[in-house]
Design an enzyme around this catalytic site. Structure first.
Site, PDB file in Angstrom:
ATOM      1  N   ARG A  45     -49.158  47.988   8.868  1.00 25.06           N
ATOM      2  CA  ARG A  45     -48.495  47.502   7.909  1.00 25.06           C
ATOM      3  C   ARG A  45     -48.543  46.165   7.398  1.00 25.06           C
ATOM      4  O   ARG A  45     -48.118  45.636   6.394  1.00 25.06           O
ATOM      5  CB  ARG A  45     -46.926  48.052   8.108  1.00 25.06           C
ATOM      6  CG  ARG A  45     -46.246  46.957   9.297  1.00 25.06           C
ATOM      7  CD  ARG A  45     -45.099  47.810   9.971  1.00 25.06           C
ATOM      8  NE  ARG A  45     -44.703  46.923  10.883  1.00 25.06           N
ATOM      9  CZ  ARG A  45     -45.060  46.895  12.130  1.00 25.06           C
ATOM     10  NH1 ARG A  45     -46.149  47.489  12.593  1.00 25.06           N
ATOM     11  NH2 ARG A  45     -44.493  46.018  12.854  1.00 25.06           N
ATOM     12  N   LYS A  56     -50.361  34.495  13.192  1.00 22.80           N
ATOM     13  CA  LYS A  56     -50.254  35.301  11.864  1.00 22.80           C
ATOM     14  C   LYS A  56     -50.069  34.450  10.592  1.00 22.80           C
ATOM     15  O   LYS A  56     -50.839  34.815   9.669  1.00 22.80           O
ATOM     16  CB  LYS A  56     -48.798  35.931  12.119  1.00 22.80           C
ATOM     17  CG  LYS A  56     -48.870  37.075  12.931  1.00 22.80           C
ATOM     18  CD  LYS A  56     -47.503  37.772  12.896  1.00 22.80           C
ATOM     19  CE  LYS A  56     -47.395  39.126  13.842  1.00 22.80           C
ATOM     20  NZ  LYS A  56     -46.006  39.796  13.853  1.00 22.80           N
ATOM     21  N   ASP A  60     -37.289  38.447  11.865  1.00 20.64           N
ATOM     22  CA  ASP A  60     -37.002  39.776  12.520  1.00 20.64           C
ATOM     23  C   ASP A  60     -35.950  39.703  13.440  1.00 20.64           C
ATOM     24  O   ASP A  60     -35.567  40.485  14.277  1.00 20.64           O
ATOM     25  CB  ASP A  60     -38.334  40.376  13.434  1.00 20.64           C
ATOM     26  CG  ASP A  60     -38.630  38.988  14.224  1.00 20.64           C
ATOM     27  OD1 ASP A  60     -37.821  38.243  14.260  1.00 20.64           O
ATOM     28  OD2 ASP A  60     -39.637  39.117  15.253  1.00 20.64           O
ATOM     29  N   ASN A  61     -34.744  38.687  13.152  1.00 20.62           N
ATOM     30  CA  ASN A  61     -33.591  38.502  14.116  1.00 20.62           C
ATOM     31  C   ASN A  61     -32.655  37.898  13.234  1.00 20.62           C
ATOM     32  O   ASN A  61     -32.942  37.057  12.519  1.00 20.62           O
ATOM     33  CB  ASN A  61     -34.077  37.839  15.501  1.00 20.62           C
ATOM     34  CG  ASN A  61     -34.309  36.613  15.328  1.00 20.62           C
ATOM     35  OD1 ASN A  61     -33.581  35.481  15.161  1.00 20.62           O
ATOM     36  ND2 ASN A  61     -35.754  36.252  14.938  1.00 20.62           N
ATOM     37  N   CYS A  71     -19.504  51.317  33.573  1.00 21.98           N
ATOM     38  CA  CYS A  71     -19.204  52.490  34.442  1.00 21.98           C
ATOM     39  C   CYS A  71     -19.860  53.775  33.875  1.00 21.98           C
ATOM     40  O   CYS A  71     -20.634  54.552  34.690  1.00 21.98           O
ATOM     41  CB  CYS A  71     -17.802  53.088  34.572  1.00 21.98           C
ATOM     42  SG  CYS A  71     -16.897  53.257  32.950  1.00 21.98           S
TER      43      CYS A  71
END
Length: 1135
Positions: free
Chosen positions: A591, A604, A652-653, A708
């Site tokens: 992509r 990049k 991306d965050n 738990c």
């Protein structure tokens, strides 16, 4: 920094409607096969063949076959249904062999991939999570023809090739002109006068080695389509197809999907015809809802009650099936039953349960995906009576006018043998007359303003518009050959005329701005297509812009491509900055279209900058490999930000997004924010002194799994995968890090003992285990450790749990203890015949060896036999063992500190001397490297635990998605979102100050759904009589002591500062000790900051930010803006 979504919590609407009839199994279909030569291979075509045509044999790396286990595809059972417009009436059950093809021409490759075999999961992993293996297999059997390789055509081709179809043929007999260069990113100045398809063939063929890309100069005729067995035909320039209606009719009658898509300036249209009998196998692509039930009544329409803690999430008309029901067992494995929702925790079955046995307990209800049948009209019929979706609900009156305008353009060209000249009043008058006649004949109301603007700009091309439409169309191509997601039915008209920086009369559309028509005429420039819409002056403004693109992943690549085509940063004063610290991975290539296989391992930002420079050598771009954050503020300092025109995030965050948002607010710079999640995407415009910021509203935090539940009572595969991931992190990373630090840091023990709560005990226990108790001497020791860990995790722990709570245990109220949501477990027995057992020991032993620097053994059979030979002590459950039943109990147990044990550990570790030369290497989890055994360990651990608790197992692909927290992604959504972002940038460059002209966008290509809203204005607050927003602040200059600073606010603003802070440092407060307060009041502010923070002020910092708590003149607390305190020149060097 691939762009990932920050979606608003609102739920996207779904395409509804009743579904009926019988069940069939989608996953069981088989595609018909034909000879290997089927598909386009005409000798009259030019072609660049992939190195190996068979998708199962990529040139660079052998693909990984899908692992055994449950499929992560959303396809489940299916039924015909829905009598909504365009939908076939209910009929007999669908033959799935027929459904599978949906007009596609299957072949051996497609048949081989029908069950997911041969799909390159390393390349397609993110897309697989969006589409599923079955849809990808159908796509791989499909041949696509794209007619017209202008700006829109190349966008469609790029996205379709990245998606992984079998072949794409580029049909175009047109030669390149200057107008093409403003949007066709694979054409260059040297290509002018040459065939467009042939000149971009090489670039397109490099996008995906599995897709055969061909070209054809033959006219588009039914004979060409039939001869080459195309699944779908896409026409992107109707002016080049004289027989358009004939093509549409032939495709409709011969099982070939037909798509017409065009852009004219800032206007666009899309038409889809997938035939009279099209099957949608998965309407929305969402995972089927699964929930636990607490009761079922015996009624004519039985009512199902779900557990109080979980909303069922179902909708009216959904179908469901049941499993694990005790008592009313007739429901188990019954054919899907339609429901009616009666509340968030209840729903009614359209099914009589009175004849069934009484419900006792338990049960799981699962939504069933149903097939929806659609009947499309042919183009010839649909033009006269169009059915369309609304792309922008704020422009309802534009839709019919745009439809007429496209038809009027054809009539204008037929009459004058040319298109209307840009912003020519005479041509516009003639065009409006033609459009008015058409509107009267069709009995619709014409929006004259929209029609006139269409005439003004229809000769131009705008790259972001092509990006948006190209993404939508490519997704429709995928739907046509896969049956995945609901098609666009049947027309969509979209415009963005609010981008125009000119004023028009509200009724007639006549220009009220004074424009020179020659400013819009071409002059042999690569931007001629865009100049025809916005003019040369605007083009110059674009060229002088300076934008900072943060992230060069999927969205970043698309943004950079659009910026380059638009000419942003192409002037003498302009520049594009891009930063990304990530390196290119193979999974990015599906992509992030600027990268090629040769770029894997490279930065990049560097490769992206080089790629867009090749597209447009006229721009100026500077690449960085920095992370954005406090650590790089010396680089991205005041001088850097003050010279920027704006920032475009492609992150991306959320943390990085919030950080950049705060920087933009501080420097008062516009921010364009966007993100994607599969087929969903959103965009947000942040404009200084106008809108709220990104941080003004945030998504709710993800719901965490109770401790738990993870430790003792899992009931879903998500629980076992999180447990397995925690096991990996605890053993191979955290414990290893603790031990490594103990070995390298002489003060580690001292610092650990100062930690709060039970942390010292837990850490030192892990250190002792790593360095003493469980330390292997050779690989056999690693195997022994892994085998004993398996026994403890999947046998001993379960035995102890069942000893404490036997299967027949009841609660204090007499109810069974092991009732939903708890699942009663069973212990496993180790066997080399069980792959889960061997996989766990094999992966665990080799990872343990990696930790200690011991040579690994990658012979799986040998390691399994070594594990089977390990002596395993017989386990006897112990009395007195406490097992937490609630989150509170789990928290309280984890906080217990045994001081005697802590002292014993301290003494033991201090006195050991045999650690010399020992080296421990922590292992960082990496999901995308199939050779490192990380996912092998997690899949084996998760599925073994799922076996303990009778939870359906997950295959490797689904396990990687959940455990690796992967964001599903697809190129089409990225293209759409980036196009929308750049349309907003155009408004900003044009100087638009009206907030109503800007748009935040929300899309879901699966439905499809498009929604736009006006950005939220920055909230206004007040102190005294002064209004302010988040964009305002107090500006303070000059050298001041703390007392002078306090007096300044008292005298000038009538505000009494009660607390003053800088970052996390409290500089002043009214409750501070008197001596300390008096001392600080006398000191210069810069000195106070240095002394309290205990660190120097960095040389690049020119101003400090202070937060205030104040009382107003009445002594009441009041919210006020922050303070920007400019450091005095005398203090800069001493700071």
């Amino acid at each position: 920094m691939a762009g990932c979504i920050g979606l608003s919590p609102c739920r996207m609407p779904t395409i509804g409607g009743e579904v009926h009839q019988a069940e069939a199994n989608i996953s069981a279909f088989e595609l018909p096969t034909s000879s290997p030569s089927s598909g386009p291979a005409s000798a009259s075509m030019s072609t660049v063949e992939p190195s190996l045509l068979n998708p199962a044999s990529p040139p660079s790396k052998k693909p990984r076959l899908s692992a055994a286990g449950g499929s992560c595809s959303n396809s489940a059972s299916s039924v015909v249904g829905d009598n909504s417009p365009g939908t076939l009436p209910s009929a007999a059950p669908v033959e799935m062999n027929n459904v599978a093809t949906n007009g596609s021409s299957a072949n051996n490759n497609g048949a081989a991939m029908a069950n997911g075999a041969g799909i390159d999961e390393n390349l397609y992993s993110r897309q697989l999570y969006v589409l599923g293996k079955e849809a990808m297999a159908r796509m791989a059997a499909s041949n696509i023809l794209i007619s017209g390789l202008g700006g829109l055509g190349v966008e469609v081709a790029k996205n379709v090739i990245l998606s992984g179809v079998k072949s794409v043929t580029l049909q175009d007999a047109t030669t390149t002109t200057w107008d093409d260069l403003s949007s066709q990113f694979y054409l260059r100045k040297a290509d002018i006068g040459k065939n467009r398809a042939e000149q971009c063939l090489k670039h397109l063929s490099e996008l995906n080695p599995y897709v055969s890309v061909l070209t054809s100069k033959e006219p588009l005729t039914p004979e060409l389509i039939g001869k080459e067995k195309y699944s779908t035909v896409v026409v992107t320039e109707s002016s080049g197809v004289s027989n358009l209606l004939e093509i549409g009719n032939w495709c409709h009658d011969n099982g070939v999907s037909f798509i017409l898509a065009e852009t004219k300036g800032l206007f666009s249209r899309i038409f889809c015809d997938f035939g009279p009998d099209f099957s949608v196998l998965d309407v929305n692509g969402e995972n089927p809802v699964t929930t636990l039930i607490a009761g079922v009544t015996k009624e004519e329409q039985g009512v199902v009650t779900c557990l109080d803690e979980s909303r069922h999430g179902l909708e009216d008309g959904d179908f469901v099936k049941f499993s694990e029901v005790q008592g009313m067992t007739e429901l188990n494995d019954h054919a899907p039953i339609q429901i009616e929702v009666t509340g968030p925790y209840t729903f009614k079955l359209k099914f009589d349960t009175r004849g069934m046995t009484d419900y006792i307990r338990g049960g799981v209800v699962t939504q069933v995906k149903m097939v929806k049948k659609l009947s499309f009209k042919r183009l010839e019929e649909s033009i006269a009576a169009p059915e369309y979706i609304i792309a922008d609900w704020g422009k309802l009156d534009h839709t019919e006018t745009i439809n007429i305008a496209f038809q009027a353009l054809d009539a204008f060209v037929n009459q004058y043998s040319r298109r209307p000249r840009p912003y020519n009043a005479e041509d516009a008058d003639n065009f409006v007359k033609i459009a008015t006649d058409l509107a009267n004949r069709m009995e619709v109301t014409l929006n004259v303003k929209v029609a006139r603007i269409f005439s003004f700009i229809c000769s131009g091309q705008v790259c972001p518009m092509n990006g948006f439409v190209g993404g939508v169309v490519a997704q429709e191509v995928m739907k046509s050959v896969s049956g995945k997601f609901h098609p666009l039915f049947q027309w969509m008209f979209f415009d963005s005329i609010e981008c125009l920086p000119f004023e028009f009369d509200g009724e007639t559309g006549a220009l009220t701005s004074t424009l020179d028509e020659t400013d819009f005429q071409g002059s042999g420039s690569r931007y001629d297509g865009q100049i025809a819409v916005f003019g040369k002056k605007f083009q110059q403004s674009l060229g002088d812009e300076k934008w900072f693109v943060v992230g060069a992943g999927a969205i970043g690549c698309e943004l950079l491509k659009n910026f380059a085509m638009m000419g942003l940063g192409g002037g003498d004063k302009g520049k594009i900055f891009v930063t990304d610290m990530d390196l290119i991975e193979r999974s990015n290539l599906n992509r992030q279209f600027l990268f090629r296989p040769k770029d894997v391992g490279q930065a990049k930002s560097v490769c992206a900058a080089q790629a867009v420079l090749e597209m447009n050598p006229g721009i100026t771009i500077e690449h960085h490999v920095n992370r954005v954050g406090p650590e790089t503020e010396a680089t991205y300092n005041d001088d850097f930000f003050e010279n920027l025109s704006g920032v475009a995030n492609a992150l991306d965050n959320v943390d990085a997004r919030i950080y950049m948002d705060r920087r933009c607010v501080y420097y008062r710079k516009p921010l364009l924010e966007s993100g994607t999640l599969g087929t969903k995407g959103n965009t947000q415009v942040v404009n200084p002194n106008m809108t709220e910021s990104y941080s003004s509203s945030q998504d709710p935090p993800e719901k965490s799994i109770p401790i738990c539940t993870l430790k003792n009572f899992p009931n879903a595969i998500e629980h076992t995968l999180q447990w397995a991931r925690d096991l990996f992190e605890g053993i191979f990373k955290q414990s290893a890090e603790n031990a490594a630090q103990f070995l390298s840091d002489p003060r580690y023990l001292e610092r650990t003992l100062k930690l709060p709560g039970s942390q010292p005990l837990e850490i030192l226990e892990s250190v002792k285990k790593c360095l003493m108790d469980d330390r292997p001497k050779d690989f056999q020791g690693c195997v022994t450790w892994a085998r004993l860990l398996w026994e403890d995790s999947f046998n001993n722990t379960i035995q102890q749990l069942l000893f404490n709570f036997p299967p027949d245990q009841t609660t204090s109220t007499g109810q069974p203890f092991w009732s939903a949501p708890k699942r009663c477990p069973k212990a496993m027995t180790f066997s080399t015949e069980d792959d889960l057992c061997v996989d766990f020991v094999f992966a665990g032993a080799n990872l343990r060896a990696e930790m200690y620097g011991i040579p690994q053994v990658r012979d799986r059979t040998l390691v399994g036999n070594m594990g089977a030979a390990v002596h395993v002590p017989v386990f006897q459950p112990r009395t007195g063992v406490r097992i937490a039943l609630t989150e509170a109990e789990a928290q309280s147990q984890s906080g217990t500190l045994d001081s005697d044990r802590l002292e014993e550990l301290k003494t033991t570790l201090e006195n050991r001397v045999d650690f010399q030369g020992l080296k421990i290497t922590p292992i960082e989890f990496e999901k995308d490297d199939d050779s490192n055994l990380h996912m092998d360990f997690i899949v084996a651990a998760s599925n073994a635990r799922a076996t303990n608790y009778s939870i359906e197992l997950a295959d490797r692909l689904k396990s990687k998605l959940i455990a690796g927290k992967i964001i599903p992604a697809i190129a089409t959504t990225t293209s759409v979102v980036s196009g929308l972002v750049c349309l907003e940038l155009i408004k900003r460059v044009g100087g638009e100050t009206n907030i109503e002209k800007y748009k935040n966008g929300f899309v879901n290509l699966a439905l499809p759904f498009f929604g736009f809203s006006e950005p939220v204005a920055a909230p206004r607050l007040t102190y005294h009589d002064t209004q302010f927003t988040l964009w305002d602040r107090f500006e303070v200059q000059g050298e001041m002591t703390l007392k002078e600073f306090l007096d300044h606010f008292k005298d000038r603003y009538n505000l009494e500062i009660t607390m003053l802070s800088q970052g996390v440092c409290m500089l002043y407060s009214f409750f501070m000790q008197k001596e300390k307060r008096e001392e600080r009041l006398k000191s210069p502010l810069v000195q106070v900051v240095r002394e309290v923070s205990r660190r120097p002020i960095e040389p690049h910092v020119k101003a400090l930010v202070f937060e205030l708590c104040c009382n107003d003149r009445d002594g009441e607390d009041v919210e006020v803006p922050y303070v920007r305190y400019e450091i005095p020149p005398s203090q800069l060097n001493n700071a």
